[in-house]
Structure formats: C-alpha cells, structure tokens
Design an enzyme around this catalytic site. Sequence first.
Site, PDB file in Angstrom:
ATOM      1  N   ARG A 236      43.814  28.699  50.072  1.00 54.87           N
ATOM      2  CA  ARG A 236      45.199  28.519  49.707  1.00 54.87           C
ATOM      3  C   ARG A 236      45.866  28.696  48.485  1.00 54.87           C
ATOM      4  NH1 ARG A 236      48.329  27.220  54.031  1.00 54.87           N
ATOM      5  NH2 ARG A 236      49.509  26.343  52.799  1.00 54.87           N
ATOM      6  N   HIS A 284      49.435  37.464  52.480  1.00 56.51           N
ATOM      7  CA  HIS A 284      49.073  35.808  53.352  1.00 56.51           C
ATOM      8  C   HIS A 284      48.923  35.981  54.682  1.00 56.51           C
ATOM      9  CE1 HIS A 284      49.167  30.739  52.975  1.00 56.51           C
ATOM     10  NE2 HIS A 284      48.917  32.173  53.984  1.00 56.51           N
TER      11      HIS A 284
END
Length: 321
Positions: A236, A284
């Site tokens: 993350r 991502h």
Amino acid sequence: MNKGALALLVHGGTENWSPERWKRRFDEVCGNRRVWRLPDADCNPAEIHYAAVWKPAQGELAAFPNLRVIFNLGAGVDALMADTSLPKVPLVRVAVGDLTARMTEYVVLHVLMHHRQEPYLRACQQEKRWAPTSQWPAGAISVGIMGLGTLGSDAAQALRHLGFRVSGWSRSEKKIAGVECFHGSTQIDAFLQATDILVCLLPLTPDTRHILNRGLFARLNRNSPLGAPVLINAGRGGLQNEADILACLDDGTLGAASLDVYAIEPLPADSRFWTHPKVVLTPHNAADTDPDEISKYVARQIERFEAGGALENVVDPGRGY
C-alpha cells in the site's frame, strides 16, 4: 433467508475495473438476485443486504439499514477501516487464486529484474554500449518479504524454487517450508540485516503506516553483490515515506526501488518517481485481478452464507486486516 439485493459501489477504477463491467459480471453470476449499480434513485436502501465495493466514499455504506456483509473488491481494506460510520457487519477481503498468482508474477519479475541487473543492461542498450558485467547466482541474494499472508507466502515459495535465499517477517509467527521466518518487533532487526532485496506486501494499519522509512532502510544488508539494498513495494502507498525513499536513493542507502503503490494515486505528474533513474514505476497494477474471478468469489460466499455457512477471509477489526 430471503435473497437480499446486492449494491455495487465502484469508484476510481481502471477500464478493467469499470463499474459497467462489474455490473455485467455480477448480473451473470448472481442469478435472480437483484444487483444495483449505485448511485441509482430507484434503489430502496432497505433492500440491500450485501455490498460489493471499491473505494466507497466515507459514510456511503451507512445508508443501508439491513446490510449483512461488505465485500471489498480489492486486497487492501485500510480505507474502509478508516470509515468511522462503517456498519458493524462482517467485512470480507478478496483472496482468490488469480489475485495471488498475479502478485507472485509481479514480485518474481521485479526481483529478477534487479538480480539480473536489467536497469543497467537497458541503459547500456540505449547508449549502444557493449559492457557485460559479472552476474552472481540467485543463491547469492537474500530476498526478505514483509508480510507472510496468502500473497507473501506464495511469492516466497516461488522465489525459493528459483534458488534465492528467502526469509520473511510478519507480525505473528508463521512457518513456511524452506523460508526462514521472523516475527514481531524483537526479530525485525535480524530479518533486515540479512536482506538484500526487501519486498513489502504488508497491509496498511496504524502500526505499519510509513514503516518503509530511512531508519528501516539503514538496517538492510550493506554487503550483497547488488552493492546496495533494493526496495520493492507492492503493498500500500501509505506504507512508504516517499521523501525518505527518494533521499535514500539519492545518497546510496538504497540502490534501487520498484514501486507499484503511492501516497497519492494517480501519481502526480510532478513526482520525482517518474524520472528518477533508480526507480522502476508501475501504476498500481501488480495484482489487478479480473472482475470475472472476484464476482464469482463474492457470489459463492453469499450463497454459502445464506445456507448457514461461514464466510471466508473476514477482516479482524482489531488487526485491521
């Protein structure tokens, strides 16, 4: 138990994760269950028993008085856990084979990229410079994985089969065949000191926010064939102190970094990560799994739950994952 409707709230997705595609897939796999793609003025919030969500706005889920289960369509649940109005119902995270396999592909790809000196070789190609350098074996490199859940464990096994020395660190004790496992605050230094390539797959919690910082990087092994430690973060964005990463790349505390996640996404155009010569950047998509697999996973969970069975992969609110 009556078949309650399912609310679909998907925000900020890529083309692969478009709300329209999710709606088509859930309509196919949910049979005669009503699926609402919200917002929709015709939807009665009281009919909603299940919610399948990706990046819902804070307070959005509190509108459903009869909600029974929330299914998060991605692996990270930190944004949901930060919503103080989140209904007190089970929150289920995604754990499908497709997602796990894609993350393992990403981790193996980037470990091999740094191990086989691909950034250097591509720079030589651009300069039309024939300058081969010595190449060490996989067994000379220690890969340390922070986070030994489903994703980390699978990646560790794949790297071990390629011949790397693999270790792992987690909050609680884990055992993985062929992988040296460390856990807790008392063992993190030993883990870091033996690590040449650090792979971070931790969940984002108050305890892990900004864990990837200068103090941690300085404890990594300084004596590997790589010359300086390498960071790979596919966990993350909130795990990393981005100013520290850039400063450590600049001064040699880190030799290189592969980053898939960022504090702000999409990554701002003025971020130095875009142009830094020691950064390999991806948008991502390390484990951008397909809606087909996740929608089937959610539909199976709902059917089992309504038949009296237990939900799988329920988030522990106390741990945050």
